[in-house]
Write a protein that holds these residues in place. Structure first.
Motif, mmCIF file in Angstrom:
data_model
loop_
_atom_site.group_PDB
_atom_site.id
_atom_site.type_symbol
_atom_site.label_atom_id
_atom_site.label_comp_id
_atom_site.label_asym_id
_atom_site.label_seq_id
_atom_site.Cartn_x
_atom_site.Cartn_y
_atom_site.Cartn_z
ATOM 1 N N PHE A 140 0.828 -1.247 -0.119
ATOM 2 C CA PHE A 140 0.160 0.003 0.027
ATOM 3 C C PHE A 140 0.941 1.155 0.069
ATOM 4 N N SER A 141 2.070 0.996 0.538
ATOM 5 C CA SER A 141 2.979 2.468 0.547
ATOM 6 C C SER A 141 3.846 2.515 -0.505
ATOM 7 N N ILE A 142 4.352 1.448 -1.093
ATOM 8 C CA ILE A 142 5.318 1.434 -2.167
ATOM 9 C C ILE A 142 4.743 1.228 -3.539
ATOM 10 N N VAL A 143 4.288 -0.132 -3.536
ATOM 11 C CA VAL A 143 4.062 -1.008 -4.772
ATOM 12 C C VAL A 143 2.889 0.032 -5.506
ATOM 13 N N LEU A 144 1.642 0.252 -5.015
ATOM 14 C CA LEU A 144 0.818 0.962 -5.344
ATOM 15 C C LEU A 144 0.874 2.171 -5.936
ATOM 16 N N PRO A 145 1.420 3.089 -5.199
ATOM 17 C CA PRO A 145 1.709 4.436 -5.410
ATOM 18 C C PRO A 145 2.586 4.507 -6.681
ATOM 19 N N LEU A 146 3.368 3.367 -6.960
ATOM 20 C CA LEU A 146 4.411 3.373 -8.204
ATOM 21 C C LEU A 146 3.725 2.673 -9.289
ATOM 22 N N SER A 147 2.655 2.290 -9.241
ATOM 23 C CA SER A 147 1.859 1.355 -10.169
ATOM 24 C C SER A 147 0.787 2.219 -10.836
ATOM 25 N N LYS A 148 0.634 3.466 -10.501
ATOM 26 C CA LYS A 148 -0.506 4.122 -10.955
ATOM 27 C C LYS A 148 -0.975 4.008 -12.592
ATOM 28 N N PRO A 149 0.286 4.172 -13.331
ATOM 29 C CA PRO A 149 0.010 3.738 -14.845
ATOM 30 C C PRO A 149 -0.637 2.800 -15.227
ATOM 31 N N ILE A 150 -0.019 1.771 -14.813
ATOM 32 C CA ILE A 150 -0.446 0.225 -15.040
ATOM 33 C C ILE A 150 -1.864 0.087 -14.649
ATOM 34 N N MET A 151 -2.248 0.283 -13.180
ATOM 35 C CA MET A 151 -3.340 0.267 -12.714
ATOM 36 C C MET A 151 -4.354 1.068 -13.539
ATOM 37 N N ALA A 152 -4.057 2.323 -13.878
ATOM 38 C CA ALA A 152 -5.273 2.973 -14.878
ATOM 39 C C ALA A 152 -5.291 2.344 -16.195
ATOM 40 N N THR A 153 -4.354 1.746 -16.793
ATOM 41 C CA THR A 153 -4.444 1.115 -17.758
ATOM 42 C C THR A 153 -5.128 -0.267 -17.835
ATOM 43 N N LEU A 154 -5.043 -0.965 -16.685
ATOM 44 C CA LEU A 154 -5.965 -2.145 -16.522
ATOM 45 C C LEU A 154 -7.547 -1.809 -16.160
#
Length: 299
Positions: A193-207
């Protein structure tokens, strides 16, 4: 020597300019191929029946009128179907992203034992599936027929999106960053929640866009699972019935939409169903481009 060097550089620059012009021309042609059919559909939906019947509508409306859209919005069942589709799409996207993240994160960690076997099991389902009949029997046995959950649960997890997310987390999140967090006492949930998800916003928005567009355009599962509860029919299924009703000249369901030309109805409902996605896409476009390019460059 300088004259020779200058003379050889000029043809090379000319060749580069020619290739750039050719590439631009090809991109313009492809863009027009994608854009012109939609413009044609919009023009038909805004044209009067007589011009559409005479095949005089191409890229500009003839006999401009919005009567088709007035009749669509006058049908309360279509607006209810739009509301159902929005609710289903939001629930479907949220649930799909939660499942994808919860599966992709552990599979992207090298210390997780058996991750190769589990990844292969997920990959196997992309090539082989039970088929429509077992899916229908499963939904029926679970008591999900004629419920909104029959449109949310069955397809809310995508193995393809899982592999994209897993690859993105593996290549985009440095191992040293996770190790430093572990030294500071962070556990898996804190790291996620503190590292992985904040750095993965582009791929999360894409999916999330993949999930939302796929659910918005789907109607086959609703055709199978929503039989008696007419109020739960999503927009795409409702518009499918309206087009069939106008084309085949028989009444499939009660509706206030009555147009003299089925082509005008088809064009107007296509535009009506496409506009919401077109309105959402510009807000996630930058994330979409970043997500597609993520991992393309290796350092």
């Amino acid at each position: 020597m300088k004259a020779i060097a200058g003379g050889s550089a000029a043809p090379n620059k000319a060749r580069i300019d020619i290739w750039e012009s050719l590439i631009r021309l090809v991109i313009v042609i492809i863009s027009l191929i994608c854009l012109l059919p939609f413009i044609h559909v919009v023009s038909k939906s805004l044209s009067s029946d007589s011009f559409v019947i005479a095949n005089k509508v191409f890229l500009w409306p003839q006999g401009f009128t919005i009567e088709a859209y007035r009749k669509i919005f006058a049908d309360a069942s279509i607006l209810r179907s739009l509301y159902i589709t929005i609710i289903v799409t939001v629930l479907f996207t949220i649930l799909g992203m939660i499942l994808t993240i919860c599966a992709a994160y552990p599979l992207s960690r090298a210390q997780f034992k058996g991750r190769r076997v589990i990844t292969f099991i997920f990959l196997f389902t992309m090539y082989f599936s039970g088929g429509i009949i077992p899916d229908y029997m499963n939904i029926n046995n679970l008591g999900l027929m004629d419920t909104i959950w029959s449109l949310v649960l069955p397809l809310s997890f995508s193995a393809f999106n899982l592999l994209i997310m897993k690859t993105s987390l593996t290549s985009g999140i440095p191992v040293s960053l996770e190790e430093s967090a572990r030294i500071d006492g962070a556990g898996h949930f804190r790291i996620l929640f503190s590292i992985v998800l904040p750095l993965s916003k582009p791929i999360m928005a894409t999916l999330a866009l993949f999930y939302a567009v796929g659910r918005w355009n789907a109607y086959q599962d609703a055709l199978f699972y929503i039989k008696h509860e007419i109020s739960l029919r999503p927009l795409q299924l409702k518009l499918y019935y309206l087009v069939i009703q106008a084309s085949e000249s028989f009444q499939l369901e009660a509706s206030q939409v009555q147009l003299s030309n089925p082509e005008v109805l088809k064009a107007s409902v296509v535009v009506f169903a496409t506009l919401p996605i077109l309105c959402v896409y510009p807000f996630v476009q930058k994330y979409f481009v970043q997500g597609v390019m993520l991992g393309a460059v290796k350092e």
